[in-house]
Write an enzyme that holds these catalytic residues in place. Structure first.
Site, PDB file in Angstrom:
ATOM      1  CB  THR A  71       4.228  44.249  35.104  1.00  0.00           C
ATOM      2  OG1 THR A  71       5.104  43.131  35.145  1.00  0.00           O
ATOM      3  CG2 THR A  71       3.345  44.205  33.900  1.00  0.00           C
ATOM      4  CB  THR A  72       2.851  47.274  39.124  1.00  0.00           C
ATOM      5  OG1 THR A  72       2.689  45.863  39.314  1.00  0.00           O
ATOM      6  CG2 THR A  72       1.696  48.011  39.750  1.00  0.00           C
ATOM      7  CG  HIS A 131       2.818  38.430  32.545  1.00  0.00           C
ATOM      8  ND1 HIS A 131       3.641  39.505  32.763  1.00  0.00           N
ATOM      9  CD2 HIS A 131       1.992  38.365  33.631  1.00  0.00           C
ATOM     10  CE1 HIS A 131       3.322  40.073  33.926  1.00  0.00           C
ATOM     11  NE2 HIS A 131       2.335  39.409  34.462  1.00  0.00           N
ATOM     12  NE  ARG A 154      13.423  43.891  39.965  1.00  0.00           N
ATOM     13  CZ  ARG A 154      12.666  43.895  41.053  1.00  0.00           C
ATOM     14  NH1 ARG A 154      11.491  43.275  41.046  1.00  0.00           N
ATOM     15  NH2 ARG A 154      13.050  44.495  42.151  1.00  0.00           N
ATOM     16  CB  SER A 162      10.302  40.149  43.111  1.00  0.00           C
ATOM     17  OG  SER A 162       9.105  40.867  43.084  1.00  0.00           O
ATOM     18  CE1 TYR A 217      11.359  47.511  39.333  1.00  0.00           C
ATOM     19  CE2 TYR A 217      13.607  47.583  40.168  1.00  0.00           C
ATOM     20  CZ  TYR A 217      12.251  47.708  40.380  1.00  0.00           C
ATOM     21  OH  TYR A 217      11.779  48.025  41.636  1.00  0.00           O
ATOM     22  CE  LYS A 285      14.240  45.314  51.286  1.00  0.00           C
ATOM     23  NZ  LYS A 285      15.099  44.144  51.555  1.00  0.00           N
TER      24      LYS A 285
END
Ligand code: A3P
Length: 318
Positions: A71-72, A131, A154, A162, A217, A285
């Site tokens: 999302t970011t 979301h 993803r 995550s 992703y 990461k």
């Protein structure tokens, strides 16, 4: 209807100290079931308020995702694409401000139980995020308006790993990975189940490709230039031939990359939201396939079987 909530309590492991009988609760976040999905009970009034009051406009752009799906990153890309004529990259508000403040969540920050904001003075196109699963989002005026939705998903195994790191860092330091994993197997994670979330947007994007753009992703990591072009065209901000020749897409790719974003001032300072999350927690990461380092082959196989079965016949694969 659909507004009753049932709290779930992930199994808690209780350890007793030998001498003092100290009880350490190792437990994760608590979600409740609402309109067919799982969320924190504190969000329920916000969602109801959003569904009732939000007046979508045709040129609104909505960034949709499940937490930890990227999302970011997508927010940074959409903001930069839309605002590229207004701000050079060195002057981008993203240098000083976290992407989540620039594209707020409708059900987390924009609407509250007693807060019905006036959104009419926001310059067009308005950028929002969510979301919420598509079916829940569609209970608002978004379905009728021509507003566009950019969705990212993803590999759910990477989402699990995550999410576990993220929640341990901000809220549940002792929560065992195995419990987090089991919660995802049951589909009882926030905004889950994963498969329903992905399928809702997948189906809508298949039926109405002008309404929902479905991204992965992994594809963004594999070929960011191609995906950035897709996003720009879909949201109505395509790159001109001159821009492409001048390397504008390449610059946006580099600016929004994990290595650049994680060191920007806006992502290293301050806190966000009710849980006072430090933005740096959003940059761990940024790789594909990290679940291999945390989940056993048998756990991976078990989860893949569940997902395969849930997605079967849809044309969507993970
Ligand atoms: P990892 O925990 O696997 O590193 P979200 O933004 O939906 O909360 O997702 C967070 C995940 O996206 C984290 O994954 C984070 O590191 C990764 N991420 C954040 N910014 C990114 C970027 N610019 N490029 C690639 N991955 C990014």
């Amino acid at each position: 209807e659909g507004e009753q909530s049932h709290e779930n309590h992930p199994p808690s492991m209780v350890a007793e100290g030998d001498d003092h009988h100290i009880i350490t609760k190792k437990q994760g976040p608590t979600f409740c079931q609402f309109q067919g999905f799982w969320c924190r009970s504190s969000l329920v009034p916000n969602i109801i308020s959003f569904q009732k009051h939000f007046q979508a406009l045709d040129d609104d752009i909505i960034v949709a995702s499940k937490p930890k799906a990227g999302t970011t990153w997508l927010k940074a890309l959409v903001f930069t694409i839309v605002n590229r004529a207004r701000f050079s990259l060195s002057n981008s508000p993203l240098n000083l401000t976290n992407p989540h403040k620039l594209i707020p969540y409708l059900e987390i920050t924009v609407y509250g139980q007693d807060h019905i904001p006036d959104l009419t003075s926001i310059p067009s196109p308005r950028l929002f995020a969510t979301h919420l699963p598509f079916a829940v989002l569609a209970e608002s005026s978004i379905k009728q308006a021509k507003s566009r939705i950019v969705y990212v998903t993803r590999n759910p195994l990477d989402i699990i790993v995550s999410f576990w790191h993220f929640i341990r860092g901000i809220e549940c330091p002792d929560w065992p990975l195995v419990e987090c994993f089991e919660m995802f197997c049951r589909g009882e994670e926030g905004f889950g189940p994963f498969w329903d979330h992905a399928l809702g947007y997948w189906k809508e994007s298949s039926e109405k490709p002008h309404k929902v753009l479905f991204l992965k992703y992994e594809h963004l990591k594999e070929n960011p230039i191609q995906q950035i072009k897709r996003i720009a065209e879909f949201i109505g901000f395509p790159f001109s031939v001159e821009e492409e020749r001048a390397g504008a897409i390449e610059e946006i790719k580099t600016f929004c990359s994990f290595s650049n974003m994680k060191d920007l001032v806006g992502n290293m300072t301050g806190t966000m939201g009710r849980l006072h999350i430090q933005p740096k927690e959003l940059f761990r990461k940024g790789e594909v396939g990290d679940h291999i380092n945390y989940l056993s082959p048998s756990a991976i196989e078990r989860f893949c079987k569940i997902v395969e079965e849930k997605l079967s016949g849809s044309g969507l694969a993970y």
